[in-house]
Each structure stands twice: as C-alpha cells, then as structure tokens.
Write a protein that holds these residues in place. Structure first.
Motif, PDB file in Angstrom:
ATOM      1  N   PRO B 275       0.837  -1.196   0.000  1.00  0.00           N
ATOM      2  CA  PRO B 275       0.000   0.000   0.000  1.00  0.00           C
ATOM      3  C   PRO B 275       0.876   1.252   0.000  1.00  0.00           C
ATOM      4  O   PRO B 275       1.841   1.323   0.752  1.00  0.00           O
ATOM      5  N   ILE B 276       0.550   2.180  -0.859  1.00  0.00           N
ATOM      6  CA  ILE B 276       1.378   3.385  -0.962  1.00  0.00           C
ATOM      7  C   ILE B 276       0.625   4.560  -0.361  1.00  0.00           C
ATOM      8  O   ILE B 276      -0.551   4.762  -0.647  1.00  0.00           O
ATOM      9  N   PRO B 277       1.298   5.311   0.506  1.00  0.00           N
ATOM     10  CA  PRO B 277       0.601   6.420   1.163  1.00  0.00           C
ATOM     11  C   PRO B 277       0.337   7.593   0.212  1.00  0.00           C
ATOM     12  O   PRO B 277       0.859   8.684   0.392  1.00  0.00           O
ATOM     13  N   ASN B 278      -0.417   7.344  -0.813  1.00  0.00           N
ATOM     14  CA  ASN B 278      -0.818   8.412  -1.708  1.00  0.00           C
ATOM     15  C   ASN B 278      -2.199   8.047  -2.234  1.00  0.00           C
ATOM     16  O   ASN B 278      -2.346   7.190  -3.087  1.00  0.00           O
ATOM     17  N   PRO B 279      -3.238   8.717  -1.727  1.00  0.00           N
ATOM     18  CA  PRO B 279      -4.610   8.317  -2.081  1.00  0.00           C
ATOM     19  C   PRO B 279      -4.961   8.554  -3.546  1.00  0.00           C
ATOM     20  O   PRO B 279      -5.902   7.968  -4.054  1.00  0.00           O
ATOM     21  N   ARG B 280      -4.226   9.420  -4.222  1.00  0.00           N
ATOM     22  CA  ARG B 280      -4.561   9.707  -5.622  1.00  0.00           C
ATOM     23  C   ARG B 280      -4.036   8.621  -6.553  1.00  0.00           C
ATOM     24  O   ARG B 280      -4.466   8.482  -7.677  1.00  0.00           O
ATOM     25  N   LYS B 282      -3.793   5.484  -8.265  1.00  0.00           N
ATOM     26  CA  LYS B 282      -4.600   4.284  -8.491  1.00  0.00           C
ATOM     27  C   LYS B 282      -3.769   3.358  -9.375  1.00  0.00           C
ATOM     28  O   LYS B 282      -3.464   3.678 -10.523  1.00  0.00           O
ATOM     29  N   ARG B 283      -3.388   2.247  -8.805  1.00  0.00           N
ATOM     30  CA  ARG B 283      -2.498   1.367  -9.548  1.00  0.00           C
ATOM     31  C   ARG B 283      -3.216   0.134 -10.042  1.00  0.00           C
ATOM     32  O   ARG B 283      -4.224  -0.273  -9.493  1.00  0.00           O
ATOM     33  N   ARG B 285      -3.351  -3.509  -9.835  1.00  0.00           N
ATOM     34  CA  ARG B 285      -2.892  -4.370  -8.775  1.00  0.00           C
ATOM     35  C   ARG B 285      -2.833  -5.807  -9.252  1.00  0.00           C
ATOM     36  O   ARG B 285      -3.721  -6.270  -9.941  1.00  0.00           O
TER      37      ARG B 285
END
Lengths: 329, 336, 302
Positions: B275-280, B282-283, B285
């Motif tokens: 999980p990456i701390p960047n809400p924008r 969208k990867r 997965r």
C-alpha cells in the motif's frame, strides 16, 4: 448530509493501575457516516485500540473504565445499554475484526459451528439455514472448499485464512458498522492485499461503515475516506484522506508522513520525529507533542491547544493554527 | 574460490576488482520434522533451498520476502547460529562454513547481529553497560578500554553516557534498538546482519533507526545484510535487493532495476501489493491467489507456480535456473 | 534562534523525567511487590525471628536444655515454665528455643546441598540436552517415584541413623525437584533472543550458562528453596520422631515429640509445644515462599 452511523463524543477512557491513572483516551470525538470508511491512525499507545474497545464496551477484562463522554450508534447511546443489550449489538449491528485472528477464534470449536452460532443468535435463522449462510459467507470472502472448511478447526488454517474467517464472521450478520483493529498487520503483504481488496468489495456491496484502526499510512491511503490522527490519547488532526496527504497541518502528521519510506522515491534520508512516544508516567505538560515538535512555541509547553477548524472539513490541534481570540483566553 | 585475492582495503580507485566480503554458494538448510519413533520416513522443511549471493564491502544487501521464505534462516546460517545442511559460506575469501564451533568463535568478532525484537534481545537482568560491553569481554578487550568505549558507543547511537547504568526496561523500543546496535558495534565488526531491525518499532521511530544505520555505515564503513519483509524499508536502505520465496532467491538485482523494472512475476505482485501512502495513486494491482504453500511440502517445479498468474506447464514440472538477464540482475523464472 | 533555546528547555524537561525513573532497580521492584503481601511479610518476620533464635538461642533461653529437675516433672505451662516441663523436668520452652538451631541448620544445609546439586544438573540437562538430558531426567524420575520420606528412610537404612545422615538423605531427595525446575527454566531461557544474541557474539557455553541462564533461574530457585526448607524441617522432624535422626537427649523438635508421646493423655503439653513449633515454622517458610513467588515470578510481573 449523510446519515450518521457512529458518533463518539468527548470520550474519556482511563486505566487505573499501580502507578496512578493512565488517560488512554482523553476526550476523543469521532463521527462516522453511513457507508464511510474512517481511518484512525497513530502509533502504539496513542489510544486508538482503546477507543475501539470502548465503542464495543469490551473493557471489562482490563482495568479501564469509560469516565466521560458519549457513544451514539444510530442515535442510541451505547453507554446507557445494559450488558445484555450490548450483546445484541455486538456481532450483529456492530462487528469487530482483531489484529490476531488466532486468539479471536475459539480453538476448540469447528469454524462452521462458530459462524453458525453467531448467525443463529443474531439473525434468528434455523440450523439448516444458518449453515448454508455460513458456507456462503466463507465463499464470499474467497475461501476455497468452504463446505469442507466449516468442519475444520482454527489451527488447521493459515493466518490469512483465519483472518478471512474472522471477516466472514464479522460480515455474516450484515453489520452496519465494522470496527477493524489492525486487520492486516499480522499478515504478509500479498495476503494483506487480498484482505483489503475483500474489505473494499464488501463495503461496496453492503454499504457498511468501517472504522479502520491502523498505523500503516499506506493502508489508510488505499482504504479510507476520512482520517483521524491520534497522539497520546487525543485527536490531533482530522480531515479527508486527500487533504491529509497533500496538506497535512499538524507537525506530528507531517512528521509521520515524512517518516515512511516511500516505494520508488529515492530519498537518502528520511524525515524523522526526534524523541520517543511519551509514556503515561512521562506525559508532558501543555501540548503532548511539544517535546518532539520541530515548530515548538513557548505556549506549547504551557498550555494544551484545542482541536480547531483550520479549514472547512479540516480540524487540527496545534498552536500554530489557533485563532488569536482563543490564544488570548 | 580460494584463489580470489583478498584486498584489505579495496578503495584504491581504478578498476573495481574487489573480492566480495561475503560469498554464499548453494546454501541449503533442511529441518527434519516428524522424526517418528522408528526414525524412518523423515520429512524435511526446506527452509532455505539453494541460495547464492555475494555482498561487497561497504554495501547493503537487502533480503525481502514473506513469512516462511527463509530469509531469517539465511541470516542465522551466516551467523552460524544454525549449521547449513549444504553449501559454502566464504568470508573475505576464506571458507567459514566448515569451521568448528571453536574456530568460529573468534571469527564472530567480524560478524554481529541486530535482532528484530528489542524487548527480547537484551537481557533484562543486565545493565546497559554490561550488555554493550559483553562482546568486548568475550573478545578479551581490557576493562579500562571497555568502560571508555561503552560510553562512546552510547553517544554514537544517540543515547547518553549516563544511560549506561540503567536497565533495559527503562527504555522505549526505539532506545532499546539503539542499545542493540551499540552492542553490535562494540567489537568493530565488518558485517552486520540486521534481522527485521525496525519492524517492531513505531513508524516515527523506524525512520530514526534507519537513518542511524545509514549514518553508522558511512562512519564505520560497515557492510549490512538487511533482512525485512517491508519492501519500502528495504528499498530505502539497500544497494542491492534479493527477493525470496519459499527458500529460494527468485530475483536479485540492484535496487533501481529491481524496483523500477522487476522481472519475476512474484516481485511484480509483491511490489504492487504494497500500500502506498498516496490516495490519488490508483495502480493496477496484481492480487495473488491463495496462500504461501507450506515449506514442508513445496510445490513441484517452480515453487511459485501455484500462485503465478503466468504459470505454464513447464513451470509445474521444471525447476527454473537462475539466469543473469542483465548485468547484475538475476532472475529465476522460465519466462526468461 | 528562540526555537533552539526552546528545544533545549524541552530536552532538559524530558531528561529530568527520565532520571526519576532510574531508581527502579530490580530489588526495589521486588520489594514494592513483596511488601504488599501482608501474610508473607509476617511469615518473613517470623523466619527472621527463628534465625535470631537459632543464632543466640542458648543465650536467650531461660533454662539450660539439659538441666534435669526432678522436683518439677511433667508440669503444665506456668509463669516459671512457659511451656511446662518434660519427663525429666527440663524446661520445654528452652528446649524448643535450642531446637530451633538444629531444625533450621538441618533444613538449610540439606536444601542447600540439594539445590546446589539440582541446579547444576538442571542447567547441564537443559542446556546441553540430548542424551545427557535423558540420563539425568530418567534418574530424577526414579527418585521421584519414591515418596520422599520413604526414600529418606531407605537412605538412612543404608547410612545409619544420625543427624548428619538425615541431612544427606534430605539433600538427595531434594535434588530432582531442583533439577526439574532449573531444567525447565533453562529450556525457556535457552530459546530467548538474548541468549541467541550472546551466542552470536561468540560467547562460550560457560559464560552463557552462568551469566545469562543461571540468573534467570535464580528467582524460582529462591522460591523453591524457601518452600523446601519447610518440608525439609518437617522430614527431619519425622525422621527424628521415628528415631532415625537426632537421638535423645538432643533437643530436636521431632525427638521431643517422640519422647512426649507416652504422656499424650497425662501431659499433652509435652508434645503440643514442639508440634506447634514445627507447624509454625513449616507454615512460615511456605507462606514466605508463596509470597516470594508472587513477587519474583516473571509471569506475574506486569
């Protein structure tokens, strides 16, 4: 305005121990709307888990006690409920997932029996229907051979599987509110991804509100709509998830975000917050974060700031942003 | 192997032909389980199954993987806390895997370990002074020198000299880990094996310790083997990274190639799962199916084939060999 | 600039706080927990009193323990003879006081020998494991299979009666108890990370056993040591009662009981007072042991 699901107001939960009173939760206010996921973030000892246990009224095994405040669930004050009424709420309308799935499942009963019992108790299904529902729930959380798994004991499952069983159990009675206390911390990354994915799907399907307690900012960014940051028993900042990561106000939040190594970013050094999390016997006067803060002011050492609106939909407990009128008081 | 010259200080510029500080060749550790009364039908857990890598002087090699992948067992074999079932370990060109307990004891001065749990790794009945000076006592450093050095070490790791007369329980997790690091540094080791040194710590403390480890590396020319499950932490601290799955290294490369351009499907899935701390952000997965198989009964062929989205018939039957697909980038997968 | 000064101020604030914590030594921690237990504390005071009596007994006793007085035979308790007199007119109270030395000495010495032997065996057994462990533990099992007193009688049957042999007999049957406790503690400590950490530094077995493992077993040794003294005193008294230990006229409590049993109906005080002495002493050691366990046991700690 969305319907309010849970409203914790000015909650104070204190622990009485040998060394005096520990103010584990000291005036916490959190509101969760229908279908919303609210993250509660903080480091060990910040009071995030005690908050969740207080909501579930699960403090009787601990020396803790709710001293003040109110917890309203769908407009009803949970604190006025009897133990019997609480039992009706727990697992039914409000469900909880714990960090360690092994300790939360009873090792001497089969998985199916544990699930069915909860279903029979809360949904008033008969045995046959409860079993079908149990198997269906297990399928839903992605457990293969779920009709066989119901006849197995918890120890026969892996950690990820057990956590899924816990989620199935929590979701089985279609709760309106799910409290997840570090649900993926004990799991491996690839399993964590599965579980988070599952929680997202369930949330979309049933419009469950989620209170997600975690220390992992990555999980917060992926899951939450709104975030509450706690430090030393108090809320220090609250805002929506985008603002939190793009424009954090409180020096603690900023420090926390800066401390996390970010995948793909090649910083040579990490920002770090000096010092240690204060222990209860070592609580500073004034702002609890002052001894570790890089923007500390004189006033921080003497008086504790209040949680104040800094922007619409953004509150922060810090002297740097307090109105002059309040400072003057 | 023995012919490789040992250059004590290889930083003489020019062509880099340094011998690695540590070389591991085909290391295996099988734990026997289920011994049975008759001693028959022995089953093995293949905790580490044919692992090879090198660590150059002054670099940090990260080992990542999920629980049960054998990363900690590898670290313990290097420390010779566990005896390898098979394979060789060379330290400064000299084989150390065949030394006996007595011979290894004096060598331990060059290897030190930092443990995961700062609460369990310090003897609660000893004062900090005794804890930090213990390796010096063992390696026969005279008393006056020890006392002086303990205080110096404590300052180096960001504590104060007056902390020496306290007991571990008076310290927080982060401070205890600093004590553990001070102890590891006490006898001027060449290699430090850090087994999940920050995973038990709070986020804000984690970064302090990571920064400290980096500073110490520069100051004392240390070499690290950094074992962790957290991919972002490993990326931050390491120069090269090996990814382990079920006792094998599936991919090994320098940090940039591994994180920017991962080759093995497992590495890709692992990276996409963080999980990456960047809400924008969208990867796309890659969510792996199922659980990690038990190392006592690993799948045939490529051990990852049960969860691999790209698995073919070949993967089920044949164990893939390690290939160097780019200079310094090793992958063990049939796709390459 | 102002900010820098502030930082300093803040850091001194926290330093002072830390200093306050520092007087928490393991002993003060133990004392804090121990003093809360009133009963154990009282038992401790009683044990100290017994020790004082054992050291200075003859000096404090109102009469000599060997002084015959045929004028006052089998007299009940009175102001002159607090616990009455026995069949030879000897002052029972004085004899009990003098007997304290014998009982305590026998209890202490036998358990000390047993504990020392058991600890060494337990450490070896737990630390080295394998065949050494099997041999030591099987021998302990054999010793455990006998009821304690029967084993002691058996040993005395071989060695012959006498206080010295009682000490040896009790020591022998105390060995397996300590060996087991120490072994299980050793096994637990051996797998701790800090012992592994010490091993990773290159420490020798001797250092790990005596520096890291033995101190960890010390608290349970102390607890069992205290409790075993109680039962050792009881066993010694029983053996003397049976005529296998101290021989008359030694003022040993068990021997006193034995010599008084003929007058149980006419002069019950002759057996009553030594009996009470045994009872209180054993109880005190057991209560003290219980209290020590509650204060020392790491499992109860926090």
């Amino acid at each position: 305005m969305a319907e309010t699901m849970l409203k914790i107001e000015d909650l104070k939960t204190y622990f009485y121990g040998d060394d005096g009173v520990v103010k584990a939760v000291d005036g916490v206010t959190i509101t969760i709307n229908k279908g919303e996921t609210v993250g509660v973030v903080g480091e060990s000892g910040c009071g995030k888990s005690v908050t969740s246990l207080s909501v579930m009224r699960l403090l009787h095994d601990t020396p803790g006690e709710i001293v003040d405040g109110s917890i309203e669930f769908q407009g009803k004050n949970l604190l006025s409920f009897s133990e019997k009424e609480m039992r009706q709420i727990r697992g039914n309308e409000v469900a909880m997932i714990f960090q360690e799935p092994m300790t939360s499942l009873n090792p001497v009963y089969k998985i199916g029996k544990q699930l069915e019992e909860a279903i029979q108790l809360h949904l008033k299904y008969d045995k046959q229907k409860a079993r079908e529902h149990a198997i269906q729930m297990l399928k839903l959380v992605g457990i293969p051979r779920s009709d066989e798994i119901v006849n197995e004991f918890p120890y026969q499952l892996s950690g990820g599987m057990r956590q899924r069983v816990m989620i199935a159990m929590a979701m089985a009675c279609r709760p309106k509110l799910l409290i997840a206390d570090e649900p993926t911390t004990a799991l491996d990354v690839t399993i964590q991804a599965q579980i988070l994915d599952l929680m997202r799907t369930l949330r979309e399907e049933s419009e469950t509100s989620i209170m997600l307690i975690t220390h992992d900012l990555g999980v917060v960014a992926e899951m939450c709509d709104r975030v509450v940051v706690m430090y030393a028993g108090k809320v220090v900042e609250e805002t929506d998830v985008y603002t939190l990561f793009e424009d954090p106000k409180h020096p603690y939040t900023r420090g926390l975000i800066g401390s996390v190594p970010k995948l793909g970013k090649n910083a040579n050094r990490l920002d770090s917050i000096p010092g240690n999390v204060p222990t209860p016997s070592n609580m500073p006067k004034g702002c609890k974060f002052a001894p570790r803060c890089s923007n500390v002011l004189k006033v921080c050492l003497e008086k504790e700031p209040v949680l104040e609106k800094v922007e619409a939909n953004h509150t922060c407990r810090c002297w740097l942003y307090q109105n002059t009128e309040t400072v003057g008081v | 192997m023995q012919m490789l010259a040992i250059s004590e200080h290889g930083d003489c510029g020019g062509v880099k032909m340094e011998a690695p500080l540590l070389e591991v060749k085909n290391l295996k550790k099988y734990f026997s389980i289920n011994k049975g009364l008759l001693g028959r039908k022995k089953k093995f857990v293949k905790a580490v199954d044919d692992v090879s890598f090198t660590i150059k002087k002054g670099e940090t090699l990260g080992l990542v993987g999920e629980s049960g992948c054998g990363k900690s067992t590898t670290g313990r074999m290097l420390m010779r806390l566990l005896d390898p079932t098979e394979g060789q370990i060379y330290f400064e060109g000299k084989e150390i895997s065949n030394l006996n307990d007595n011979q290894i004891r004096s060598l331990r001065k060059d290897f030190q370990m930092v443990f995961q749990d700062p609460y369990a790794s310090l003897n609660p009945r000893m004062k900090v002074r005794e804890i930090v000076s213990e390796p010096m006592v063992i390696h026969g450093i005279p008393k006056e020198e020890r006392m002086e050095r303990v205080e110096k070490l404590l300052t180096v790791v960001g504590l104060s000299a007056y902390h020496a007369d306290r007991y571990p329980h008076e310290f927080s997790g982060g401070q205890r880990q600093r004590i553990g690091i001070a102890r590891a540094l006490a006898v001027n080791p060449k290699l430090i094996i850090a087994d999940e040194p920050v995973s038990a710590l709070d986020v804000s403390i984690q970064s302090q310790i990571l920064n400290l480890l980096k500073d110490l590396q520069e100051e004392f020319e240390l070499t690290y083997l950094f074992i962790a499950h957290d991919l972002s932490v490993v990326e931050h601290i390491s120069d090269r990274v090996g990814v382990m799955y079920l006792g094998k290294i599936v991919e090994l490369a320098d940090k940039q190639s591994l994180y920017q351009n991962p080759k093995h499907p497992y590495t890709k899935a692992l990276l996409s799962a963080v999980p990456i701390p960047n809400p924008r952000l969208k990867r796309e997965r890659i969510i792996l199916k199922g659980d990690i198989p038990s190392p006592s009964n690993p799948p045939s062929g490529c051990t990852f084939h049960t969860r691999c989205p790209l698995a073919t018939e070949e993967c089920r039957n044949k164990i893939p060999q390690v290939k160097e697909i780019n200079p310094g980038h090793y992958v063990s997968c049939h796709l390459f | 600039m102002a900010n820098v000064e502030l930082r300093e101020e803040v850091s001194t604030q926290t330093t002072i706080k830390l200093d306050k914590l520092s007087n928490k030594t393991p002993f003060s921690e133990f004392w804090r927990k121990f003093k809360k237990q009133r009963l154990a504390l009282a038992a401790g005071v009683f044990v100290i009193l017994l020790i004082v009596l054992a050291l200075f007994g003859p000096a404090v006793a109102p009469y000599s323990s060997e002084e015959f007085d045929y004028e006052h035979v089998l007299e009940g308790p009175s102001l002159t003879h607090w616990a009455g007199t026995d069949a030879y007119g000897r002052d029972i109270f004085s004899r009990i006081i003098e007997g304290t030395r014998i009982s305590l000495f026998v209890g202490l010495l036998s358990v000390l020998l047993g504990a020392a032997g058991g600890t060494v065996l337990g450490l070896i057994s737990g630390y080295y494991g394998k065949w050494l462990d099997s041999i030591i533990m099987r021998i302990c099992d054999v010793l455990f299979a006998f009821p304690g007193i029967l084993l002691a009688i058996g040993i005395i049957a071989i060695l012959g009666p006498g206080l010295g042999n009682v000490v040896i007999a009790i020591a022998i049957f105390s060995v397996p108890i300590f060996a087991r406790i120490v072994r299980s503690n050793t096994l637990a400590l051996k797998s701790t990370v800090y012992v592994e950490a010490t091993r990773s530094m290159g420490a020798k077995d001797r250092r790990m056993i005596w520096k890291h493992i033995f101190p960890g077993t010390a608290s349970s040794i102390i607890v069992y040591f205290t409790m075993r003294i109680g039962s050792a005193i009881l066993t010694a008294a029983s053996l003397s009662f049976l005529g296998l230990g101290a021989q008359p006229p030694t003022p040993e409590w068990g021997a006193m009981l034995s010599s008084g049993r003929d007058y149980l109906n006419t002069a019950p005080h002759v057996t009553f007072f030594p009996g009470i002495a045994i009872f209180l002493t054993v109880l005190a050691f057991n209560l003290l042991g219980d209290g020590l366990r509650d204060a020392l046991d790491p499992k109860i700690k926090d």
